[in-house]
Design an enzyme around this catalytic site. Structure first.
Site, PDB file in Angstrom:
ATOM      1  N   GLY A  15      37.097  41.311  48.644  1.00  0.00           N
ATOM      2  CA  GLY A  15      38.204  41.781  49.007  1.00  0.00           C
ATOM      3  C   GLY A  15      39.106  41.116  50.123  1.00  0.00           C
ATOM      4  O   GLY A  15      39.929  41.688  51.472  1.00  0.00           O
ATOM      5  N   VAL A  18      42.953  42.977  49.360  1.00  0.00           N
ATOM      6  CA  VAL A  18      42.342  43.781  50.568  1.00  0.00           C
ATOM      7  C   VAL A  18      43.180  43.273  52.174  1.00  0.00           C
ATOM      8  O   VAL A  18      43.742  43.414  53.023  1.00  0.00           O
ATOM      9  CB  VAL A  18      41.791  45.157  50.247  1.00  0.00           C
ATOM     10  N   LYS A  33      50.109  33.695  46.433  1.00  0.00           N
ATOM     11  CA  LYS A  33      49.037  33.424  45.484  1.00  0.00           C
ATOM     12  C   LYS A  33      49.534  32.665  44.559  1.00  0.00           C
ATOM     13  O   LYS A  33      49.901  33.006  43.235  1.00  0.00           O
ATOM     14  CB  LYS A  33      49.097  35.267  44.944  1.00  0.00           C
ATOM     15  N   ALA A 101      41.750  31.539  44.496  1.00  0.00           N
ATOM     16  CA  ALA A 101      41.095  32.292  44.265  1.00  0.00           C
ATOM     17  C   ALA A 101      39.745  32.237  44.077  1.00  0.00           C
ATOM     18  O   ALA A 101      39.506  30.973  44.393  1.00  0.00           O
ATOM     19  CB  ALA A 101      41.745  31.754  42.409  1.00  0.00           C
ATOM     20  N   HIS A 184      34.798  49.630  54.234  1.00  0.00           N
ATOM     21  CA  HIS A 184      35.347  50.135  53.257  1.00  0.00           C
ATOM     22  C   HIS A 184      35.982  51.109  53.685  1.00  0.00           C
ATOM     23  O   HIS A 184      35.435  52.654  53.966  1.00  0.00           O
ATOM     24  CB  HIS A 184      33.838  50.663  52.578  1.00  0.00           C
TER      25      HIS A 184
HETATM   26  N1  LIG Z   1      38.372  47.559  52.793  1.00  0.00           N
HETATM   27  C1  LIG Z   1      38.502  47.995  51.072  1.00  0.00           C
HETATM   28  N2  LIG Z   1      38.009  49.149  51.396  1.00  0.00           N
HETATM   29  C2  LIG Z   1      38.053  49.670  49.930  1.00  0.00           C
HETATM   30  N3  LIG Z   1      38.043  48.946  49.170  1.00  0.00           N
HETATM   31  C3  LIG Z   1      38.404  48.059  49.138  1.00  0.00           C
HETATM   32  C4  LIG Z   1      38.009  47.069  50.407  1.00  0.00           C
HETATM   33  N4  LIG Z   1      37.752  45.828  50.410  1.00  0.00           N
HETATM   34  C5  LIG Z   1      38.254  45.692  48.405  1.00  0.00           C
HETATM   35  N5  LIG Z   1      38.458  46.479  47.983  1.00  0.00           N
HETATM   36  C6  LIG Z   1      38.325  47.034  46.966  1.00  0.00           C
HETATM   37  O1  LIG Z   1      37.574  46.116  46.217  1.00  0.00           O
HETATM   38  C7  LIG Z   1      37.914  45.531  44.723  1.00  0.00           C
HETATM   39  C8  LIG Z   1      37.523  43.808  44.691  1.00  0.00           C
HETATM   40  O2  LIG Z   1      38.443  43.527  45.474  1.00  0.00           O
HETATM   41  P1  LIG Z   1      39.744  42.563  46.175  1.00  0.00           P
HETATM   42  O3  LIG Z   1      40.811  42.589  47.255  1.00  0.00           O
HETATM   43  O4  LIG Z   1      40.399  42.532  45.193  1.00  0.00           O
HETATM   44  O5  LIG Z   1      38.934  41.339  46.194  1.00  0.00           O
HETATM   45  P2  LIG Z   1      39.226  39.704  46.074  1.00  0.00           P
HETATM   46  O6  LIG Z   1      40.594  39.289  46.479  1.00  0.00           O
HETATM   47  O7  LIG Z   1      38.550  39.797  46.863  1.00  0.00           O
HETATM   48  O8  LIG Z   1      38.830  39.529  44.460  1.00  0.00           O
HETATM   49  C9  LIG Z   1      38.969  46.392  44.796  1.00  0.00           C
HETATM   50  O9  LIG Z   1      38.715  47.043  44.176  1.00  0.00           O
HETATM   51  C10 LIG Z   1      39.760  47.226  45.965  1.00  0.00           C
HETATM   52  O10 LIG Z   1      40.074  48.071  45.986  1.00  0.00           O
HETATM   53 MG   LIG Z   2      42.600  38.872  45.213  1.00  0.00          MG
END
Ligand SMILES: Nc1ncnc2c1ncn2[C@@H]1O[C@H](COP(=O)(O)OP(=O)(O)O)[C@@H](O)[C@H]1O
Ligand SMILES: [Mg+2]
Length: 212
Positions: A15, A18, A33, A101, A184
């Protein structure tokens, strides 16, 4: 000097993107990034969609690699060698939120891991951690890796359903600040994310001194 923050975490998929979107939005910062591996929906686009930042606040990636894999492999498949000396923070009057990353020991080349770049940057790191089973070990290992290289730590941002005992023991044994927990979100939108960040985190924690 302007505030620079590195968003890392215990793993990929925890996450970070996000959370970085929420933090960059709250600080009206620039998001960066440095190394993007995989071009499906790139993290910069996700952040723009979820943060409400203007296009100018999304700094271009230093490397955009085609394959969703460890950067060292994605670069090799693209015939590129990541020159880590070229990974320098954007010069801007705004705060900069840089998203790393994967986890800390992800290789950028055959002989350099991401944490070595962080050691050079010396910008404080936010460790994003899941709340689910397994997070204690991953979180404490990450903290130890940062400490052993004297990299400043802003604290831990938990992501997921409440798990008070895991959160407590990580912060106590790791001697790090609990910045908050992003639940979440369903649905996950710019509005729900902004509200959840405001409810669960204090902006000034990200502008103050590192805790370790
Ligand atoms: N707080 C949250 N609520 C809902 N979905 C989330 C949340 N945090 C992450 N996700 C979902 O989980 C997945 C991985 O999150 P992401 O932020 O891309 O992780 P990372 O950057 O660590 O690889 C994505 O599909 C994202 O939409
Ligand atoms: Mg990411």
């Amino acid at each position: 000097m302007t505030r620079r923050i590195v968003i890392s975490g215990t793993d990929t998929g925890v996450g970070k993107t996000v959370f970085a979107a929420a933090l960059a939005g709250a600080l009206d910062a620039v998001y960066w990034k440095p190394v993007q591996a995989g071009l499906e929906e790139v993290d910069s686009d996700t952040v723009q969609r979820l943060s409400g930042l203007s296009r100018e606040q999304i700094w271009p990636e230093a490397y955009r690699l085609k394959t969703p894999a460890s950067p060292h492999l994605a670069a090799r498949l693209d015939g590129v060698v990541i020159d880590h000396a070229s990974l320098v923070f954007p010069e801007t009057p705004r705060a900069v939120i840089a998203e790393a990353a994967g986890g800390l020991l992800v290789p950028l080349t055959s002989d350099t891991t991401y944490i070595e770049i962080m050691a050079r940057w010396r910008a404080p790191v936010v460790v994003c951690a899941r709340t689910t089973l397994g997070t204690i070990n991953h979180s404490l290992l990450s903290i130890e890796a940062l400490r052993s290289r004297d990299i400043p730590i802003l604290g831990i941002a938990f992501i997921g359903d409440e798990n008070p005992e895991s959160e407590r023991i990580i912060c106590e044994m790791g001697r790090v600040r609990r910045l908050g927990r992003l639940p979440h979100l369903t649905p996950l939108t710019a509005d729900t994310l902004r509200a959840a960040f405001a409810e669960n985190f204090k902006t000034h924690d990200f502008l103050g001194e590192p805790c370790a």
